[in-house]
Design a protein around this motif. Structure first.
Motif, mmCIF file in Angstrom:
data_model
loop_
_atom_site.group_PDB
_atom_site.id
_atom_site.type_symbol
_atom_site.label_atom_id
_atom_site.label_comp_id
_atom_site.label_asym_id
_atom_site.label_seq_id
_atom_site.Cartn_x
_atom_site.Cartn_y
_atom_site.Cartn_z
ATOM 1 N N PRO A 29 0.812 -1.217 0.000
ATOM 2 C CA PRO A 29 0.000 0.000 0.000
ATOM 3 C C PRO A 29 0.847 1.269 0.000
ATOM 4 N N PHE A 30 0.258 2.329 -0.521
ATOM 5 C CA PHE A 30 0.860 3.654 -0.421
ATOM 6 C C PHE A 30 0.807 4.092 1.040
ATOM 7 N N ILE A 31 1.553 5.137 1.349
ATOM 8 C CA ILE A 31 1.624 5.642 2.719
ATOM 9 C C ILE A 31 0.880 6.973 2.790
ATOM 10 N N GLN A 32 -0.247 6.971 3.483
ATOM 11 C CA GLN A 32 -1.016 8.201 3.665
ATOM 12 C C GLN A 32 -0.692 8.802 5.022
ATOM 13 N N MET A 33 -0.019 9.942 5.011
ATOM 14 C CA MET A 33 0.300 10.641 6.251
ATOM 15 C C MET A 33 -0.817 11.633 6.585
ATOM 16 N N ASN A 35 -3.059 14.916 7.294
ATOM 17 C CA ASN A 35 -3.193 16.176 6.557
ATOM 18 C C ASN A 35 -2.256 17.241 7.132
ATOM 19 N N GLY A 36 -1.417 17.808 6.266
ATOM 20 C CA GLY A 36 -0.494 18.855 6.682
ATOM 21 C C GLY A 36 0.856 18.353 7.164
ATOM 22 N N TRP A 37 1.053 17.021 7.168
ATOM 23 C CA TRP A 37 2.317 16.459 7.668
ATOM 24 C C TRP A 37 3.496 16.940 6.834
ATOM 25 N N THR A 38 3.335 16.941 5.525
ATOM 26 C CA THR A 38 4.438 17.325 4.636
ATOM 27 C C THR A 38 4.861 18.769 4.882
ATOM 28 N N ALA A 39 3.888 19.653 4.972
ATOM 29 C CA ALA A 39 4.199 21.074 5.183
ATOM 30 C C ALA A 39 4.925 21.291 6.504
ATOM 31 N N LYS A 40 4.535 20.556 7.532
ATOM 32 C CA LYS A 40 5.191 20.692 8.836
ATOM 33 C C LYS A 40 6.595 20.109 8.821
ATOM 34 N N LYS A 41 6.793 19.061 8.036
ATOM 35 C CA LYS A 41 8.080 18.362 8.016
ATOM 36 C C LYS A 41 9.136 19.134 7.230
ATOM 37 N N ARG A 42 8.717 19.806 6.171
ATOM 38 C CA ARG A 42 9.670 20.514 5.311
ATOM 39 C C ARG A 42 10.257 21.733 6.004
ATOM 40 N N GLU A 55 7.594 6.901 11.703
ATOM 41 C CA GLU A 55 6.550 7.876 11.408
ATOM 42 C C GLU A 55 5.389 7.256 10.649
ATOM 43 N N SER A 56 5.714 6.434 9.654
ATOM 44 C CA SER A 56 4.627 5.827 8.876
ATOM 45 C C SER A 56 3.827 4.846 9.719
ATOM 46 N N LEU A 57 4.494 4.109 10.617
ATOM 47 C CA LEU A 57 3.787 3.145 11.465
ATOM 48 C C LEU A 57 2.951 3.841 12.541
ATOM 49 N N GLN A 58 3.455 4.940 13.076
ATOM 50 C CA GLN A 58 2.746 5.617 14.153
ATOM 51 C C GLN A 58 1.667 6.582 13.652
ATOM 52 N N LEU A 59 1.970 7.252 12.529
ATOM 53 C CA LEU A 59 1.078 8.312 12.067
ATOM 54 C C LEU A 59 0.384 7.989 10.750
ATOM 55 N N GLY A 60 0.991 7.136 9.944
ATOM 56 C CA GLY A 60 0.458 6.862 8.619
ATOM 57 C C GLY A 60 -0.584 5.761 8.602
ATOM 58 N N ILE A 61 -1.311 5.712 7.517
ATOM 59 C CA ILE A 61 -2.246 4.617 7.284
ATOM 60 C C ILE A 61 -2.011 4.091 5.870
ATOM 61 N N ASP A 107 -1.508 13.763 -10.211
ATOM 62 C CA ASP A 107 -2.721 13.752 -9.399
ATOM 63 C C ASP A 107 -2.530 13.120 -8.023
ATOM 64 N N LEU A 108 -1.285 12.860 -7.629
ATOM 65 C CA LEU A 108 -1.041 12.276 -6.311
ATOM 66 C C LEU A 108 -1.382 13.308 -5.237
ATOM 67 N N PRO A 109 -2.273 12.982 -4.314
ATOM 68 C CA PRO A 109 -2.695 13.973 -3.301
ATOM 69 C C PRO A 109 -1.564 14.377 -2.358
ATOM 70 N N ASN A 110 -1.730 15.501 -1.702
ATOM 71 C CA ASN A 110 -0.784 15.933 -0.682
ATOM 72 C C ASN A 110 -0.740 14.907 0.455
ATOM 73 N N ASP A 111 0.453 14.738 1.004
ATOM 74 C CA ASP A 111 0.672 13.863 2.157
ATOM 75 C C ASP A 111 0.490 12.382 1.835
#
Length: 233
Positions: A29-33, A35-42, A55-61, A107-111
């Motif tokens: 599966p893809f990793i869905q973090m 909402n807003g995770w990417t902006a905070k991480k950068r 991070e993906s195991l704790q926060l992602g789905i 078309d890949l969504p944010n996060d």
């Protein structure tokens, strides 16, 4: 069991070592973090970020391929596999499909992040340990072809992170009874599951994995059939 290198000229089922008889291709599966995770991480808008395992195991789905396809207009699992492998330069130029890769990335969504190439998905590990520990098995055996390492660990003592860190890329996981085996596949975004009993479809349904069950004519390059993979050198 040593890591198995499947060739592209022979169907998967014809290459299975004894006592394994069945196989399926699990779609990592893809990793869905969040909402807003990417902006905070950068640290800047140009920085490329990617979730670490913790991070993906704790926060992602996990986000399955069929949901990604619905959001991008890609019409089939095979086309999505080709889009991913084109983006990662895993296909020779004559087999690559830049148009599919562009459709996916546009078309890949944010996060939402690509699944990890060459690795068993971290989202599968808990279920894999459950499957390997069934039928009274207690020991996980692994083989890492990159560093030529093999080992045995008690299944009950393992965590998702521990299993993910056993090898950097290719690995095979099985148990002392060789009831099942799970393999990451080089230059791929899939995981192979092998079984010695006719239980693969039952397990896939139970675990709700997104998967393709291998038939007599299923090749490791299932998205095209018989092809040769390599770099674009």
């Amino acid at each position: 069991m040593d890591y198995i290198w499947f060739n592209y000229e022979t169907p998967i089922l014809q290459q299975l070592p004894h006592p394994l008889t069945e196989a399926a291709i699990l779609l990592n599966p893809f990793i869905q973090m969040p909402n807003g995770w990417t902006a905070k991480k950068r640290k800047s808008e140009y920085e490329h970020v990617y979730p670490e395992l913790e991070e993906s195991l704790q926060l992602g789905i996990p986000k399955p391929w069929n949901q990604v396809m619905a959001g991008t207009g890609i019409q089939s699992y095979a086309d999505l596999a080709i889009a991913l492998m084109t983006s990662s330069s895993a296909l020779k130029k004559e087999f690559a499909r830049p148009d599919l890769a562009e459709l996916l990335n546009r078309d890949l969504p944010n996060d939402l992040y690509y699944l990890r190439e060459d690795n068993i998905s971290e989202f599968f590990i808990s279920d894999i340990l459950d499957v390997l520990g069934s039928n009274g098995a207690g020991t996980l055996l692994y083989s890492d072809p990159i560093f030529d390492q093999n080992g045995e660990l008690q299944i009950k003592s393992l965590t998702e992170i521990t299993v993910c860190e056993l090898a950097p890329q290719e690995i095979v996981l099985t148990n002392e009874k060789t009831d099942y085996a799970f393999l990451s596949v080089y230059d791929s975004f899939t995981t192979l599951v092998l079984s010695k009993e006719k239980k693969i479809e039952e397990i896939i349904n139970q675990k709700k994995w997104e998967a393709l069950i291998c038939g007599p004519e299923t090749y490791i390059s299932w998205y095209y059939g018989k092809i040769e993979l390599g770099s674009n050198d």
